[in-house]
Design a protein around this motif. Structure first.
Motif, PDB file in Angstrom:
ATOM      1  N   GLN A  11      -7.681   4.150   7.029  1.00  0.00           N
ATOM      2  CA  GLN A  11      -7.826   2.605   7.032  1.00  0.00           C
ATOM      3  C   GLN A  11      -6.653   1.945   6.123  1.00  0.00           C
ATOM      4  O   GLN A  11      -5.940   0.977   6.532  1.00  0.00           O
ATOM      5  CB  GLN A  11      -9.204   1.861   6.577  1.00  0.00           C
ATOM      6  CG  GLN A  11     -10.034   2.116   7.677  1.00  0.00           C
ATOM      7  CD  GLN A  11     -11.213   1.527   7.220  1.00  0.00           C
ATOM      8  OE1 GLN A  11     -11.301   0.833   6.366  1.00  0.00           O
ATOM      9  NE2 GLN A  11     -12.282   1.418   8.375  1.00  0.00           N
ATOM     10  N   ASP A  12      -6.511   2.563   4.819  1.00  0.00           N
ATOM     11  CA  ASP A  12      -5.550   1.664   3.955  1.00  0.00           C
ATOM     12  C   ASP A  12      -4.227   2.102   4.609  1.00  0.00           C
ATOM     13  O   ASP A  12      -3.626   0.803   4.559  1.00  0.00           O
ATOM     14  CB  ASP A  12      -5.653   2.657   2.725  1.00  0.00           C
ATOM     15  CG  ASP A  12      -6.992   2.375   1.890  1.00  0.00           C
ATOM     16  OD1 ASP A  12      -7.589   1.303   2.388  1.00  0.00           O
ATOM     17  OD2 ASP A  12      -6.959   3.165   0.773  1.00  0.00           O
ATOM     18  N   ARG A  13      -3.955   2.886   5.156  1.00  0.00           N
ATOM     19  CA  ARG A  13      -2.545   2.868   5.871  1.00  0.00           C
ATOM     20  C   ARG A  13      -2.288   2.060   6.891  1.00  0.00           C
ATOM     21  O   ARG A  13      -1.251   1.608   6.986  1.00  0.00           O
ATOM     22  CB  ARG A  13      -2.100   4.655   6.314  1.00  0.00           C
ATOM     23  CG  ARG A  13      -2.031   5.535   5.232  1.00  0.00           C
ATOM     24  CD  ARG A  13      -1.216   6.823   5.523  1.00  0.00           C
ATOM     25  NE  ARG A  13      -2.221   7.538   6.575  1.00  0.00           N
ATOM     26  CZ  ARG A  13      -2.924   8.424   6.168  1.00  0.00           C
ATOM     27  NH1 ARG A  13      -3.082   8.660   5.150  1.00  0.00           N
ATOM     28  NH2 ARG A  13      -3.711   9.038   7.064  1.00  0.00           N
ATOM     29  N   TYR A  14      -3.385   2.031   7.718  1.00  0.00           N
ATOM     30  CA  TYR A  14      -3.283   0.857   8.934  1.00  0.00           C
ATOM     31  C   TYR A  14      -3.091  -0.261   8.358  1.00  0.00           C
ATOM     32  O   TYR A  14      -2.211  -1.171   8.824  1.00  0.00           O
ATOM     33  CB  TYR A  14      -4.565   1.175   9.798  1.00  0.00           C
ATOM     34  CG  TYR A  14      -4.677   0.232  10.682  1.00  0.00           C
ATOM     35  CD1 TYR A  14      -3.803   0.187  11.979  1.00  0.00           C
ATOM     36  CD2 TYR A  14      -5.668  -0.948  10.750  1.00  0.00           C
ATOM     37  CE1 TYR A  14      -3.835  -0.791  12.886  1.00  0.00           C
ATOM     38  CE2 TYR A  14      -5.462  -2.042  11.736  1.00  0.00           C
ATOM     39  CZ  TYR A  14      -4.766  -1.762  12.699  1.00  0.00           C
ATOM     40  OH  TYR A  14      -4.545  -2.907  13.851  1.00  0.00           O
ATOM     41  N   PHE A  15      -3.929  -0.712   7.479  1.00  0.00           N
ATOM     42  CA  PHE A  15      -4.029  -2.262   6.864  1.00  0.00           C
ATOM     43  C   PHE A  15      -2.737  -2.406   6.086  1.00  0.00           C
ATOM     44  O   PHE A  15      -2.101  -3.465   6.183  1.00  0.00           O
ATOM     45  CB  PHE A  15      -5.230  -2.613   6.165  1.00  0.00           C
ATOM     46  CG  PHE A  15      -6.371  -2.682   6.963  1.00  0.00           C
ATOM     47  CD1 PHE A  15      -6.419  -3.532   8.117  1.00  0.00           C
ATOM     48  CD2 PHE A  15      -7.588  -2.112   6.900  1.00  0.00           C
ATOM     49  CE1 PHE A  15      -7.453  -3.641   9.024  1.00  0.00           C
ATOM     50  CE2 PHE A  15      -8.522  -2.180   7.580  1.00  0.00           C
ATOM     51  CZ  PHE A  15      -8.696  -3.140   8.691  1.00  0.00           C
ATOM     52  N   MET A  16      -2.395  -1.359   5.456  1.00  0.00           N
ATOM     53  CA  MET A  16      -0.729  -1.506   4.579  1.00  0.00           C
ATOM     54  C   MET A  16       0.355  -1.851   5.655  1.00  0.00           C
ATOM     55  O   MET A  16       1.063  -2.728   5.421  1.00  0.00           O
ATOM     56  CB  MET A  16      -0.532  -0.495   3.871  1.00  0.00           C
ATOM     57  CG  MET A  16       0.463  -0.689   2.849  1.00  0.00           C
ATOM     58  SD  MET A  16       0.188  -1.933   1.820  1.00  0.00           S
ATOM     59  CE  MET A  16      -0.665  -1.419   0.422  1.00  0.00           C
ATOM     60  N   MET A  17       0.350  -1.090   6.740  1.00  0.00           N
ATOM     61  CA  MET A  17       1.115  -1.226   7.669  1.00  0.00           C
ATOM     62  C   MET A  17       1.162  -2.542   8.327  1.00  0.00           C
ATOM     63  O   MET A  17       2.248  -3.349   8.478  1.00  0.00           O
ATOM     64  CB  MET A  17       0.878  -0.348   8.993  1.00  0.00           C
ATOM     65  CG  MET A  17       2.033  -0.067   9.984  1.00  0.00           C
ATOM     66  SD  MET A  17       1.352   1.059  11.420  1.00  0.00           S
ATOM     67  CE  MET A  17       0.371  -0.098  12.013  1.00  0.00           C
ATOM     68  N   VAL A 105      -8.133  -3.777  -4.528  1.00  0.00           N
ATOM     69  CA  VAL A 105      -6.527  -4.192  -4.206  1.00  0.00           C
ATOM     70  C   VAL A 105      -6.036  -2.940  -3.850  1.00  0.00           C
ATOM     71  O   VAL A 105      -6.010  -1.866  -4.799  1.00  0.00           O
ATOM     72  CB  VAL A 105      -6.083  -5.042  -5.357  1.00  0.00           C
ATOM     73  CG1 VAL A 105      -4.468  -5.479  -4.984  1.00  0.00           C
ATOM     74  CG2 VAL A 105      -6.904  -6.438  -5.491  1.00  0.00           C
ATOM     75  N   VAL A 106      -5.262  -2.918  -2.789  1.00  0.00           N
ATOM     76  CA  VAL A 106      -4.380  -1.457  -2.499  1.00  0.00           C
ATOM     77  C   VAL A 106      -3.106  -2.210  -2.610  1.00  0.00           C
ATOM     78  O   VAL A 106      -2.549  -3.069  -2.032  1.00  0.00           O
ATOM     79  CB  VAL A 106      -4.998  -1.302  -0.963  1.00  0.00           C
ATOM     80  CG1 VAL A 106      -4.140   0.208  -0.819  1.00  0.00           C
ATOM     81  CG2 VAL A 106      -6.437  -0.732  -0.786  1.00  0.00           C
ATOM     82  N   ILE A 107      -2.184  -1.493  -3.361  1.00  0.00           N
ATOM     83  CA  ILE A 107      -0.714  -1.769  -3.634  1.00  0.00           C
ATOM     84  C   ILE A 107      -0.117  -0.319  -2.984  1.00  0.00           C
ATOM     85  O   ILE A 107      -0.262   0.613  -3.215  1.00  0.00           O
ATOM     86  CB  ILE A 107      -0.610  -2.149  -4.994  1.00  0.00           C
ATOM     87  CG1 ILE A 107      -1.389  -2.966  -5.433  1.00  0.00           C
ATOM     88  CG2 ILE A 107       0.716  -2.160  -5.339  1.00  0.00           C
ATOM     89  CD1 ILE A 107      -1.720  -3.069  -6.977  1.00  0.00           C
ATOM     90  N   ALA A 108       1.166  -0.931  -2.429  1.00  0.00           N
ATOM     91  CA  ALA A 108       2.253  -0.022  -1.794  1.00  0.00           C
ATOM     92  C   ALA A 108       2.799   0.621  -2.972  1.00  0.00           C
ATOM     93  O   ALA A 108       3.048   1.903  -3.117  1.00  0.00           O
ATOM     94  CB  ALA A 108       3.154  -0.492  -0.942  1.00  0.00           C
ATOM     95  N   GLY A 109       3.261  -0.130  -3.931  1.00  0.00           N
ATOM     96  CA  GLY A 109       4.132   0.515  -4.942  1.00  0.00           C
ATOM     97  C   GLY A 109       4.253  -0.752  -6.135  1.00  0.00           C
ATOM     98  O   GLY A 109       3.880  -1.932  -6.068  1.00  0.00           O
ATOM     99  N   LEU A 110       4.281  -0.100  -7.447  1.00  0.00           N
ATOM    100  CA  LEU A 110       4.518  -0.908  -8.426  1.00  0.00           C
ATOM    101  C   LEU A 110       5.596  -1.367  -8.472  1.00  0.00           C
ATOM    102  O   LEU A 110       6.776  -1.316  -7.929  1.00  0.00           O
ATOM    103  CB  LEU A 110       4.477   0.067  -9.684  1.00  0.00           C
ATOM    104  CG  LEU A 110       3.109   0.907 -10.186  1.00  0.00           C
ATOM    105  CD1 LEU A 110       3.105   1.388 -11.509  1.00  0.00           C
ATOM    106  CD2 LEU A 110       2.006  -0.434  -9.947  1.00  0.00           C
TER     107      LEU A 110
END
Ligand SMILES: NC(=O)c1ccc[n+]([C@@H]2O[C@H](COP(=O)([O-])OP(=O)(O)OC[C@H]3O[C@@H](n4cnc5c(N)ncnc54)[C@H](OP(=O)(O)O)[C@@H]3O)[C@@H](O)[C@H]2O)c1
Ligand SMILES: [Zn+2]
Length: 351
Positions: A11-17, A105-110
């Protein structure tokens, strides 16, 4: 990994996409700021989304939170870059997320920007928010190569673009070169320009081609007028060219063209970052300048548009450099290849 963790990771990957798709909408307009997207999810449903459209305007999180309204309470926010922790032209987004009552909060990168660099995450965690970092990091970072490299190294991300024939020729011996590649390839070059804070060319290209080096495409998804104009830099050690409102060359009539008189190209690149906030640089020049950038290992990405034609042995080469043995060759890794109209586009990374 347990089943529920597995589902959450997917799910995290889907919403990050989806957040990355949001960020892409600002790709050509946010410079010098990074392109950032944000999606707010409540009980598996997207309830808010937004992206950073332009420097000086609110960040992605602000638009997404506004879109979500009261549904942000207890929600998960997906952001393609660490939320900011400093007050710039807008208040810190980490505080905005806290105040809106977001739970996770889900973050792709710092964000390597020294003004943020982990402090956004720290603020969120101190407020009791569950933070996950590192979802689709590569894909998110691909949107902001220049910004990220400049923040980490104070050097810009340099793309070298060359249009060639099948036999690797870039112009006839006379200098005639319009046009080797097709409209489709030249339209793609417009995208490279629109990504760039600066375009570097050589004095000889100005004299032979009198190019405009501007962004004028109608196929960027945004009007060309909304794209910040790339700064044009002319390499001209012999000082053959200068600003002159009556000049026969279009770029010399423009008052904002920068003339670089020194030999040191690394110094120019550092200067473009520190003085002009140009983090993505495109080199569009002839074989001499291309050779200097490649031989000095200043190129991050080489983009070759190859037309299926032969121009013959007297035509100009792709790169002016003279290795004496095979051991002095320059080698590349092919990152992607595609067909644009009749031409091929190759994207390569120097090894
Ligand atoms: N196919 C393509 O993608 C493409 C793109 C652009 C141009 N072209 C063609 O390329 C031809 C021009 O090629 P070119 O190689 O003669 O010109 P160029 O690479 O565009 O410019 C060369 C000039 O840049 C200056 N320069 C400054 N610093 C330099 C450095 N560190 N290294 C190298 N040059 C530096 C030099 O003049 P100073 O010594 O005075 O500094 C040199 O004469 C034209 O016919 C044009 O149509 C093709
Ligand atoms: Zn922010």
């Amino acid at each position: 990994m347990s089943n529920s963790n597995h589902t959450q990771a997917a799910q995290d990957r889907y919403f990050m996409m989806l957040a990355i798709e949001q960020a892409k909408q600002g790709l050509y307009t946010t410079r010098p700021n990074p392109a950032v997207g944000c999606v707010i999810v409540q009980a598996g449903m997207v309830v808010g989304q937004g992206f950073h459209p332009k420097a000086g305007q609110p960040h992605a999180e602000v638009f997404a939170l506004k879109d979500a309204g009261a549904q942000a309470v207890g929600a998960t926010a997906y952001v393609t870059l660490e939320p900011c922790s400093h007050t710039g032209r807008t208040p810190p987004c980490a505080l905005g997320l806290i105040e809106a009552g977001v739970q996770r909060v889900v973050i792709a990168g710092l964000d390597p920007n020294p003004q943020v660099a982990g402090r956004g995450v720290q603020l969120l965690e101190q407020a009791g928010i569950d933070v996950t970092v590192g979802v689709l990091t590569e894909q998110a970072e691909a949107l902001n190569r220049g910004f990220l490299k400049a923040m980490r190294t104070q050097m810009p991300y340099v793309r070298l673009k060359i249009a060639t024939s099948l036999d690797g020729r870039t112009a006839m011996a006379t200098g005639e070169s319009k046009w080797i590649t097709s409209v489709a390839a030249r339209e793609d070059v417009q995208k490279l320009r629109a990504l760039s804070g600066a375009i570097i060319t050589g004095s000889e290209t100005i004299v032979t081609d009198d190019p405009q080096l501007n962004v004028r495409s109608t196929q960027l998804g945004v009007p060309a007028e909304q794209v910040p104009t790339p700064k044009v830099v002319v390499l001209d050690r012999r000082q053959r060219l200068a600003h002159n409102a009556q000049s026969e060359y279009q770029l010399c009539r423009r008052a904002d063209t920068l003339y670089w008189r020194k030999d040191d190209l690394a110094e120019l690149l550092r200067h473009l970052v520190s003085e002009h906030q140009c983090y993505d640089v495109l080199v569009e020049a002839g074989a001499s300048v291309a050779g200097s950038f490649l031989c000095q290992q200043l190129v991050d990405e080489l983009i070759v548009y190859q037309a299926p034609c032969l121009l013959g042995a007297a035509a100009q080469p792709m790169v002016n450099f003279h290795p004496l043995s095979l051991s002095e060759q320059l080698r590349f890794k092919v990152s992607s290849h595609e067909q644009l109209g009749p031409d091929l586009k190759l994207t390569l990374y120097p090894l």
